[in-house]
Write a protein that holds these residues in place. Structure first.
Motif, PDB file in Angstrom:
ATOM      1  N   PHE A 177      55.363  39.364  11.228  1.00  0.00           N
ATOM      2  CA  PHE A 177      55.983  38.176  10.636  1.00  0.00           C
ATOM      3  C   PHE A 177      57.344  38.532  10.032  1.00  0.00           C
ATOM      4  O   PHE A 177      58.335  37.832  10.247  1.00  0.00           O
ATOM      5  CB  PHE A 177      55.045  37.599   9.569  1.00  0.00           C
ATOM      6  N   LEU A 178      57.394  39.629   9.264  1.00  0.00           N
ATOM      7  CA  LEU A 178      58.641  40.033   8.607  1.00  0.00           C
ATOM      8  C   LEU A 178      59.708  40.439   9.623  1.00  0.00           C
ATOM      9  O   LEU A 178      60.891  40.124   9.437  1.00  0.00           O
ATOM     10  CB  LEU A 178      58.379  41.158   7.605  1.00  0.00           C
ATOM     11  N   ILE A 179      59.295  41.100  10.693  1.00  0.00           N
ATOM     12  CA  ILE A 179      60.242  41.445  11.770  1.00  0.00           C
ATOM     13  C   ILE A 179      60.820  40.160  12.357  1.00  0.00           C
ATOM     14  O   ILE A 179      62.039  40.035  12.551  1.00  0.00           O
ATOM     15  CB  ILE A 179      59.546  42.293  12.866  1.00  0.00           C
ATOM     16  N   ASN A 180      59.955  39.186  12.619  1.00  0.00           N
ATOM     17  CA  ASN A 180      60.407  37.914  13.198  1.00  0.00           C
ATOM     18  C   ASN A 180      61.307  37.133  12.247  1.00  0.00           C
ATOM     19  O   ASN A 180      62.094  36.297  12.685  1.00  0.00           O
ATOM     20  CB  ASN A 180      59.213  37.061  13.633  1.00  0.00           C
ATOM     21  N   LYS A 181      61.194  37.405  10.935  1.00  0.00           N
ATOM     22  CA  LYS A 181      62.054  36.770   9.936  1.00  0.00           C
ATOM     23  C   LYS A 181      63.397  37.492   9.793  1.00  0.00           C
ATOM     24  O   LYS A 181      64.246  37.082   9.018  1.00  0.00           O
ATOM     25  CB  LYS A 181      61.355  36.737   8.563  1.00  0.00           C
ATOM     26  N   GLY A 182      63.555  38.599  10.529  1.00  0.00           N
ATOM     27  CA  GLY A 182      64.842  39.301  10.531  1.00  0.00           C
ATOM     28  C   GLY A 182      64.944  40.514   9.623  1.00  0.00           C
ATOM     29  O   GLY A 182      66.019  41.116   9.510  1.00  0.00           O
ATOM     30  N   TYR A 183      63.850  40.904   8.990  1.00  0.00           N
ATOM     31  CA  TYR A 183      63.888  42.097   8.144  1.00  0.00           C
ATOM     32  C   TYR A 183      63.864  43.355   9.006  1.00  0.00           C
ATOM     33  O   TYR A 183      63.266  43.372  10.077  1.00  0.00           O
ATOM     34  CB  TYR A 183      62.687  42.127   7.192  1.00  0.00           C
ATOM     35  N   LYS A 184      64.523  44.406   8.521  1.00  0.00           N
ATOM     36  CA  LYS A 184      64.463  45.707   9.184  1.00  0.00           C
ATOM     37  C   LYS A 184      63.261  46.443   8.592  1.00  0.00           C
ATOM     38  O   LYS A 184      63.232  46.731   7.392  1.00  0.00           O
ATOM     39  CB  LYS A 184      65.754  46.487   8.963  1.00  0.00           C
ATOM     40  N   ILE A 185      62.271  46.696   9.433  1.00  0.00           N
ATOM     41  CA  ILE A 185      60.981  47.221   8.981  1.00  0.00           C
ATOM     42  C   ILE A 185      60.815  48.688   9.377  1.00  0.00           C
ATOM     43  O   ILE A 185      61.112  49.075  10.503  1.00  0.00           O
ATOM     44  CB  ILE A 185      59.824  46.386   9.582  1.00  0.00           C
ATOM     45  N   PHE A 186      60.296  49.471   8.424  1.00  0.00           N
ATOM     46  CA  PHE A 186      60.001  50.879   8.646  1.00  0.00           C
ATOM     47  C   PHE A 186      58.526  51.107   8.341  1.00  0.00           C
ATOM     48  O   PHE A 186      58.136  51.167   7.161  1.00  0.00           O
ATOM     49  CB  PHE A 186      60.859  51.754   7.721  1.00  0.00           C
ATOM     50  N   PRO A 187      57.669  51.192   9.380  1.00  0.00           N
ATOM     51  CA  PRO A 187      56.245  51.454   9.122  1.00  0.00           C
ATOM     52  C   PRO A 187      56.039  52.876   8.597  1.00  0.00           C
ATOM     53  O   PRO A 187      56.715  53.804   9.029  1.00  0.00           O
ATOM     54  CB  PRO A 187      55.589  51.277  10.491  1.00  0.00           C
ATOM     55  N   VAL A 188      55.110  53.019   7.647  1.00  0.00           N
ATOM     56  CA  VAL A 188      54.787  54.328   7.077  1.00  0.00           C
ATOM     57  C   VAL A 188      53.279  54.542   7.207  1.00  0.00           C
ATOM     58  O   VAL A 188      52.489  53.818   6.604  1.00  0.00           O
ATOM     59  CB  VAL A 188      55.217  54.427   5.596  1.00  0.00           C
ATOM     60  N   ASN A 189      52.920  55.514   8.040  1.00  0.00           N
ATOM     61  CA  ASN A 189      51.525  55.892   8.228  1.00  0.00           C
ATOM     62  C   ASN A 189      51.514  57.215   8.993  1.00  0.00           C
ATOM     63  O   ASN A 189      51.985  57.271  10.129  1.00  0.00           O
ATOM     64  CB  ASN A 189      50.770  54.816   9.023  1.00  0.00           C
ATOM     65  N   PRO A 190      50.999  58.285   8.389  1.00  0.00           N
ATOM     66  CA  PRO A 190      51.023  59.595   9.052  1.00  0.00           C
ATOM     67  C   PRO A 190      50.159  59.670  10.316  1.00  0.00           C
ATOM     68  O   PRO A 190      50.292  60.605  11.100  1.00  0.00           O
ATOM     69  CB  PRO A 190      50.507  60.559   7.972  1.00  0.00           C
ATOM     70  N   ASN A 191      49.303  58.672  10.528  1.00  0.00           N
ATOM     71  CA  ASN A 191      48.405  58.691  11.687  1.00  0.00           C
ATOM     72  C   ASN A 191      48.899  57.852  12.860  1.00  0.00           C
ATOM     73  O   ASN A 191      48.190  57.700  13.847  1.00  0.00           O
ATOM     74  CB  ASN A 191      47.017  58.202  11.262  1.00  0.00           C
ATOM     75  N   GLU A 192      50.101  57.297  12.741  1.00  0.00           N
ATOM     76  CA  GLU A 192      50.653  56.444  13.806  1.00  0.00           C
ATOM     77  C   GLU A 192      52.006  56.999  14.255  1.00  0.00           C
ATOM     78  O   GLU A 192      52.697  57.656  13.475  1.00  0.00           O
ATOM     79  CB  GLU A 192      50.855  55.009  13.285  1.00  0.00           C
ATOM     80  N   ASN A 193      52.386  56.704  15.509  1.00  0.00           N
ATOM     81  CA  ASN A 193      53.697  57.114  16.016  1.00  0.00           C
ATOM     82  C   ASN A 193      54.672  55.949  16.093  1.00  0.00           C
ATOM     83  O   ASN A 193      55.814  56.045  15.667  1.00  0.00           O
ATOM     84  CB  ASN A 193      53.563  57.768  17.397  1.00  0.00           C
ATOM     85  N   PHE A 194      54.220  54.843  16.686  1.00  0.00           N
ATOM     86  CA  PHE A 194      55.030  53.638  16.803  1.00  0.00           C
ATOM     87  C   PHE A 194      54.157  52.428  16.517  1.00  0.00           C
ATOM     88  O   PHE A 194      53.007  52.379  16.932  1.00  0.00           O
ATOM     89  CB  PHE A 194      55.617  53.499  18.218  1.00  0.00           C
ATOM     90  N   ILE A 195      54.716  51.450  15.807  1.00  0.00           N
ATOM     91  CA  ILE A 195      54.031  50.185  15.576  1.00  0.00           C
ATOM     92  C   ILE A 195      55.042  49.077  15.843  1.00  0.00           C
ATOM     93  O   ILE A 195      56.145  49.101  15.295  1.00  0.00           O
ATOM     94  CB  ILE A 195      53.486  50.071  14.136  1.00  0.00           C
ATOM     95  N   LEU A 196      54.662  48.138  16.691  1.00  0.00           N
ATOM     96  CA  LEU A 196      55.542  47.022  17.058  1.00  0.00           C
ATOM     97  C   LEU A 196      56.922  47.520  17.490  1.00  0.00           C
ATOM     98  O   LEU A 196      57.951  46.944  17.148  1.00  0.00           O
ATOM     99  CB  LEU A 196      55.660  46.027  15.895  1.00  0.00           C
ATOM    100  N   GLY A 197      56.932  48.629  18.243  1.00  0.00           N
ATOM    101  CA  GLY A 197      58.170  49.169  18.783  1.00  0.00           C
ATOM    102  C   GLY A 197      59.031  49.932  17.788  1.00  0.00           C
ATOM    103  O   GLY A 197      60.134  50.349  18.113  1.00  0.00           O
ATOM    104  N   ARG A 198      58.539  50.118  16.573  1.00  0.00           N
ATOM    105  CA  ARG A 198      59.298  50.837  15.555  1.00  0.00           C
ATOM    106  C   ARG A 198      58.677  52.201  15.301  1.00  0.00           C
ATOM    107  O   ARG A 198      57.461  52.329  15.216  1.00  0.00           O
ATOM    108  CB  ARG A 198      59.334  50.042  14.242  1.00  0.00           C
ATOM    109  N   LYS A 199      59.562  53.209  15.141  1.00  0.00           N
ATOM    110  CA  LYS A 199      59.107  54.555  14.815  1.00  0.00           C
ATOM    111  C   LYS A 199      58.342  54.509  13.503  1.00  0.00           C
ATOM    112  O   LYS A 199      58.764  53.872  12.548  1.00  0.00           O
ATOM    113  CB  LYS A 199      60.325  55.476  14.676  1.00  0.00           C
TER     114      LYS A 199
END
Length: 130
Positions: free
Chosen positions: A35-57
Motif C-alpha cells: 500500500f505504501l509503495i503504491n502511495k509513492g513512498y520509498k520503502i526499505f524492507p528490513v528482515n535478515p531472513n529475506e532477500n527481496f520483498i515486492l521487488g525491493r532489496k
C-alpha cells in the motif's frame, strides 16, 4: 495524536524502513508495505531472513540502509521494540511507528526524549485510507 495530524505527519515522510517486513502476501507487513509503495513512498524492507520483498532489496538491519530514513515502521513483537527504537535513534530517523497492538512505553519514552516522533498502536494504511 488524532488521525488528521497523522495524515499530515505522513505527508512529510518520503522514506520508510519496514522492520519485520515479510514476503508472505497474507501478512499485514506485506499488505501495508505494498500500500505504501503504491502511495509513492520509498520503502526499505528490513528482515535478515529475506532477500527481496515486492521487488525491493531487503536489509538485515536498519544501519545497513545507506539512505536517510524518515520513518521506521515496526512489525515486530513488543519485546523487540526497545532495541529497534535505539537503532532508529542511531540512524537519525524522524518517526518511530509501531503497528496496531504494539505498545512499549519505555521505548516511547526513550524515543521521545531522543527527538523521535513516536506513534504506537496505529496503522499508516488505515490512516491514509480515511
Amino acid at each position: 495524536m488524532n488521525k488528521v495530524n497523522l495524515v499530515d505527519l505522513l505527508k512529510k515522510i518520503k522514506t520508510i524502513a519496514v522492520v519485520g517486513a515479510s514476503s508472505n502476501p497474507n501478512r499485514d507487513s506485506y499488505k501495508v508495505m505494498k500500500f505504501l509503495i503504491n502511495k509513492g513512498y520509498k520503502i526499505f524492507p528490513v528482515n535478515p531472513n529475506e532477500n527481496f520483498i515486492l521487488g525491493r532489496k531487503c536489509y538485515a538491519a536498519l544501519n545497513l540502509i545507506k539512505e536517510k530514513i524518515d520513518m521506521v515502521e515496526v512489525f515486530r513483537a513488543e519485546e523487540f521494540i526497545f532495541d529497534i527504537t535505539k537503532k532508529a535513534i542511531e540512524i537519525d530517523a524522524r518517526v518511530l511507528w509501531t503497528q496496531e497492538g504494539i505498545i512499549d512505553e519505555n521505548a516511547a519514552s526513550l524515543g521521545r526524549s531522543s527527538g523521535l516522533k513516536v506513534i504506537m498502536d496505529e496503522c499508516p494504511k488505515k490512516v491514509l485510507e480515511l
